[in-house]
Design a protein around this motif. Structure first.
Motif, PDB file in Angstrom:
ATOM      1  N   MET A  82      37.825  22.500  20.804  1.00  0.00           N
ATOM      2  CA  MET A  82      36.555  22.800  20.144  1.00  0.00           C
ATOM      3  C   MET A  82      36.330  24.295  20.024  1.00  0.00           C
ATOM      4  O   MET A  82      36.568  25.049  20.953  1.00  0.00           O
TER       5      MET A  82
ATOM      6  N   GLN B  97      28.660  14.060  23.261  1.00  0.00           N
ATOM      7  CA  GLN B  97      29.555  15.158  23.662  1.00  0.00           C
ATOM      8  C   GLN B  97      30.035  16.029  22.502  1.00  0.00           C
ATOM      9  O   GLN B  97      29.844  17.223  22.506  1.00  0.00           O
ATOM     10  N   GLN B  98      30.690  15.448  21.526  1.00  0.00           N
ATOM     11  CA  GLN B  98      31.159  16.293  20.430  1.00  0.00           C
ATOM     12  C   GLN B  98      31.296  15.492  19.138  1.00  0.00           C
ATOM     13  O   GLN B  98      31.473  14.286  19.160  1.00  0.00           O
TER      14      GLN B  98
ATOM     15  N   ASP C 247      29.391  20.570  19.748  1.00  0.00           N
ATOM     16  CA  ASP C 247      29.350  19.867  21.026  1.00  0.00           C
ATOM     17  C   ASP C 247      27.959  19.910  21.622  1.00  0.00           C
ATOM     18  O   ASP C 247      27.100  20.676  21.188  1.00  0.00           O
ATOM     19  N   SER C 248      27.759  19.075  22.634  1.00  0.00           N
ATOM     20  CA  SER C 248      26.420  18.870  23.197  1.00  0.00           C
ATOM     21  C   SER C 248      25.827  20.141  23.773  1.00  0.00           C
ATOM     22  O   SER C 248      24.608  20.304  23.793  1.00  0.00           O
TER      23      SER C 248
END
Ligand code: ZN
Length: 226
Positions: A30, A130-131, A140-141
């Motif tokens: 990410m 989460q993502q 993402d979170s």
């Protein structure tokens, strides 16, 4: 805060990308948005302003654990848990948040033509864990809830509310609709052209880019209050 016990929850305004759990992992490598590349245009939440306005005591007992994965929409569970056949639907975190989205959009549907002389265009809210991938790039979170102008969607990992409660002490029941209304405030700014004007101002005057961005956030707070 009172909810209409007869409220029908319209889950068609939600895209549930959390999957059925256990998928885990998801996207590797990410790159947080805001740090370099991507298309920018991501507008997050001004947490500090939220904190000033909140109080009360909505517990965190109903918060979700998060299931990983993301990207695929499957509203099957949501439709079932939020159906009028479930008498406890308004005690359910998912359904309450879907109802907040319904209520916020219902408000702007009536108000935007009066205030700005143009029709409101609905925007979905994505529940992710989460993502996920967005029109603004991977998310993402940790970034908190945000609105993405290129795909005109609001993104939220509902576990954010747990952080809001535990880390920022914002336990008030109104915190959740406030967060969503702030993001829909950004959608309104997108619809009426304020967001585009802000970007132009930032390009014209890069030294004050942050100030423009803060002003946009504050206006979204104002729209949230409205
Ligand atoms: Zn914001």
């Amino acid at each position: 805060m009172d909810l209409n016990p007869d409220a029908q929850v319209d889950t068609s305004q939600i895209e549930d990308q959390r999957g059925s759990g256990g998928r885990g992992g998801g996207l590797g490598g990410m790159i947080p948005i805001g740090g370099g590349g991507g298309r920018g245009g991501l507008i997050g939440l001004v947490v500090t302003v939220v904190l000033v306005l909140l109080g009360g005591g909505f517990g965190a007992s109903q918060l979700l654990g998060g299931g990983g994965g993301g990207g695929q929409t499957d509203n099957g569970n949501l439709n079932q848990e939020c159906s009028s056949a479930n008498p406890n639907r308004l005690q359910n975190l998912d359904c309450r948040n879907a109802l907040y989205v319904n209520s916020i959009q219902n408000f702007w549907q009536g108000e935007l033509p009066q205030a700005f002389g143009q029709q409101y265009r609905p925007a979905d809210t994505v529940f992710f864990a989460q993502q996920t991938n967005t029109g603004c790039g991977p998310a993402d979170s940790g970034m908190g809830p945000f609105y993405c102008p290129p795909d005109t969607k609001v993104y939220i990992d509902l576990t954010f509310y747990k952080e809001l409660t535990d880390r920022f002490g914002a336990k008030g029941e109104f915190a959740q609709p406030y967060v969503l209304a702030h993001e829909y405030g950004h959608h309104v700014q997108d619809l009426v052209g304020t967001e585009a004007k802000m970007r132009q101002a930032q390009q014209r005057d890069p030294g004050n880019a942050n100030r423009y961005s803060v002003a946009l956030g504050l206006q979204a707070d104002c729209y949230s209050g409205v």
